[in-house]
Design a protein around this motif. Structure first.
Motif, PDB file in Angstrom:
ATOM      1  N   HIS A  58      -3.903   9.032-119.472  1.00  0.00           N
ATOM      2  CA  HIS A  58      -4.173   7.610-119.437  1.00  0.00           C
ATOM      3  C   HIS A  58      -4.630   7.189-120.818  1.00  0.00           C
ATOM      4  CE1 HIS A  58      -3.838   8.259-115.193  1.00  0.00           C
ATOM      5  NE2 HIS A  58      -4.812   9.138-115.256  1.00  0.00           N
ATOM      6  N   SER A  59      -4.451   5.940-121.113  1.00  0.00           N
ATOM      7  CA  SER A  59      -4.788   5.468-122.440  1.00  0.00           C
ATOM      8  C   SER A  59      -6.303   5.458-122.648  1.00  0.00           C
ATOM      9  CB  SER A  59      -4.226   4.062-122.659  1.00  0.00           C
ATOM     10  OG  SER A  59      -4.882   3.150-121.794  1.00  0.00           O
ATOM     11  N   VAL A  60      -6.680   5.560-123.886  1.00  0.00           N
ATOM     12  CA  VAL A  60      -8.098   5.505-124.238  1.00  0.00           C
ATOM     13  C   VAL A  60      -8.649   4.130-123.892  1.00  0.00           C
ATOM     14  CG1 VAL A  60      -9.705   5.652-126.171  1.00  0.00           C
ATOM     15  CG2 VAL A  60      -7.811   7.240-126.027  1.00  0.00           C
ATOM     16  N   ARG A  61      -7.803   3.120-123.971  1.00  0.00           N
ATOM     17  CA  ARG A  61      -8.226   1.755-123.648  1.00  0.00           C
ATOM     18  C   ARG A  61      -8.725   1.668-122.203  1.00  0.00           C
ATOM     19  NH1 ARG A  61      -6.004  -2.719-121.232  1.00  0.00           N
ATOM     20  NH2 ARG A  61      -6.729  -4.699-122.034  1.00  0.00           N
ATOM     21  N   LEU A  62      -8.025   2.331-121.283  1.00  0.00           N
ATOM     22  CA  LEU A  62      -8.447   2.321-119.881  1.00  0.00           C
ATOM     23  C   LEU A  62      -9.821   2.965-119.715  1.00  0.00           C
ATOM     24  CD1 LEU A  62      -7.828   1.847-116.849  1.00  0.00           C
ATOM     25  CD2 LEU A  62      -6.836   4.133-116.841  1.00  0.00           C
ATOM     26  N   TYR A  63     -10.040   4.103-120.352  1.00  0.00           N
ATOM     27  CA  TYR A  63     -11.333   4.775-120.252  1.00  0.00           C
ATOM     28  C   TYR A  63     -12.448   3.935-120.865  1.00  0.00           C
ATOM     29  CZ  TYR A  63      -9.103   9.004-118.592  1.00  0.00           C
ATOM     30  OH  TYR A  63      -8.411   9.908-117.836  1.00  0.00           O
ATOM     31  N   LEU A  64     -12.186   3.331-122.011  1.00  0.00           N
ATOM     32  CA  LEU A  64     -13.205   2.481-122.634  1.00  0.00           C
ATOM     33  C   LEU A  64     -13.498   1.249-121.784  1.00  0.00           C
ATOM     34  CD1 LEU A  64     -12.166   2.670-126.390  1.00  0.00           C
ATOM     35  CD2 LEU A  64     -14.068   3.829-125.246  1.00  0.00           C
ATOM     36  N   LEU A  65     -12.467   0.702-121.159  1.00  0.00           N
ATOM     37  CA  LEU A  65     -12.671  -0.440-120.276  1.00  0.00           C
ATOM     38  C   LEU A  65     -13.537  -0.053-119.079  1.00  0.00           C
ATOM     39  CD1 LEU A  65     -11.802  -3.408-119.747  1.00  0.00           C
ATOM     40  CD2 LEU A  65      -9.951  -2.469-118.372  1.00  0.00           C
ATOM     41  N   VAL A  66     -13.269   1.101-118.481  1.00  0.00           N
ATOM     42  CA  VAL A  66     -14.062   1.555-117.335  1.00  0.00           C
ATOM     43  C   VAL A  66     -15.491   1.851-117.756  1.00  0.00           C
ATOM     44  CG1 VAL A  66     -14.310   3.394-115.626  1.00  0.00           C
ATOM     45  CG2 VAL A  66     -12.093   2.377-116.040  1.00  0.00           C
ATOM     46  N   TRP A  67     -15.674   2.506-118.910  1.00  0.00           N
ATOM     47  CA  TRP A  67     -17.031   2.770-119.395  1.00  0.00           C
ATOM     48  C   TRP A  67     -17.765   1.464-119.658  1.00  0.00           C
ATOM     49  CZ3 TRP A  67     -19.968   6.713-118.828  1.00  0.00           C
ATOM     50  CH2 TRP A  67     -19.425   7.997-118.729  1.00  0.00           C
ATOM     51  N   GLY A  68     -17.061   0.478-120.175  1.00  0.00           N
ATOM     52  CA  GLY A  68     -17.680  -0.835-120.395  1.00  0.00           C
ATOM     53  C   GLY A  68     -18.130  -1.470-119.095  1.00  0.00           C
ATOM     54  N   TRP A  69     -17.258  -1.421-118.075  1.00  0.00           N
ATOM     55  CA  TRP A  69     -17.639  -1.977-116.779  1.00  0.00           C
ATOM     56  C   TRP A  69     -18.793  -1.200-116.149  1.00  0.00           C
ATOM     57  CZ3 TRP A  69     -17.148  -6.506-114.928  1.00  0.00           C
ATOM     58  CH2 TRP A  69     -16.079  -7.311-115.297  1.00  0.00           C
ATOM     59  N   LEU A  70     -18.812   0.110-116.314  1.00  0.00           N
ATOM     60  CA  LEU A  70     -19.937   0.897-115.797  1.00  0.00           C
ATOM     61  C   LEU A  70     -21.236   0.503-116.486  1.00  0.00           C
ATOM     62  CD1 LEU A  70     -18.308   4.429-115.454  1.00  0.00           C
ATOM     63  CD2 LEU A  70     -19.017   2.902-113.610  1.00  0.00           C
ATOM     64  N   PHE A  71     -21.168   0.258-117.781  1.00  0.00           N
ATOM     65  CA  PHE A  71     -22.360  -0.189-118.515  1.00  0.00           C
ATOM     66  C   PHE A  71     -22.822  -1.555-118.020  1.00  0.00           C
ATOM     67  CE2 PHE A  71     -24.273  -2.502-122.049  1.00  0.00           C
ATOM     68  CZ  PHE A  71     -25.334  -1.667-122.335  1.00  0.00           C
ATOM     69  N   VAL A  72     -21.887  -2.494-117.836  1.00  0.00           N
ATOM     70  CA  VAL A  72     -22.244  -3.833-117.368  1.00  0.00           C
ATOM     71  C   VAL A  72     -22.836  -3.774-115.964  1.00  0.00           C
ATOM     72  CG1 VAL A  72     -21.251  -6.060-116.670  1.00  0.00           C
ATOM     73  CG2 VAL A  72     -20.607  -5.043-118.850  1.00  0.00           C
ATOM     74  N   LEU A  73     -22.231  -2.988-115.081  1.00  0.00           N
ATOM     75  CA  LEU A  73     -22.755  -2.869-113.718  1.00  0.00           C
ATOM     76  C   LEU A  73     -24.124  -2.203-113.687  1.00  0.00           C
ATOM     77  CD1 LEU A  73     -19.449  -1.924-111.914  1.00  0.00           C
ATOM     78  CD2 LEU A  73     -20.735  -4.040-111.628  1.00  0.00           C
ATOM     79  N   SER A  74     -24.341  -1.219-114.551  1.00  0.00           N
ATOM     80  CA  SER A  74     -25.668  -0.595-114.635  1.00  0.00           C
ATOM     81  C   SER A  74     -26.694  -1.584-115.168  1.00  0.00           C
ATOM     82  CB  SER A  74     -25.611   0.635-115.537  1.00  0.00           C
ATOM     83  OG  SER A  74     -24.812   1.627-114.958  1.00  0.00           O
TER      84      SER A  74
END
Length: 116
Positions: free
Chosen positions: A19-35
């Motif tokens: 999967h693209s690095v963009r997808l992982y960074l997007l998910v990590w960003g959403w995890l940070f926002v949700l936390s």
């Protein structure tokens, strides 16, 4: 013997595995926002059912993101998805049923054995 375009050994193995690095960074960003939202629930001193429902909502959304992307469940077969997701959903349903029965049990005990 000619190889069919798009069906070579390297192309068939790479499909759906990386999967693209963009997808992982997007998910990590959403995890940070949700936390951060979960921590803001405590920061704003929310109390009662609103607090716990928000915390549980953020927790479930974060768990869903982790399972879907990092455990590659979004790209797996439907049988595997059911094998992983159905048991926790069934447990949640049983917890709701037990919570509803707990009120009935408490009221029955109060009626037969007296008040607290």
């Amino acid at each position: 013997m000619h190889a069919v375009a798009g069906h070579g050994p390297t192309e068939s193995h790479s499909t759906g595995e990386s999967h693209s690095v963009r997808l992982y960074l997007l998910v990590w960003g959403w995890l940070f926002v949700l936390s951060a939202c979960s921590y803001l629930v405590d920061f704003f001193h929310l109390q009662g059912a609103l607090r716990w429902s928000l915390i549980l909502l953020f927790m479930i959304v974060k768990a869903g993101l982790i399972v879907a992307v990092f455990m590659h469940l979004a790209w797996e077969r439907l049988a595997l998805i059911y094998a992983i997701l159905v048991p926790p959903v069934a447990i949640l349903i049983f917890v709701v049923i037990m919570a509803a029965e707990a009120d009935y049990t408490l009221l029955t005990r109060i009626a037969f054995f007296g008040g607290p």
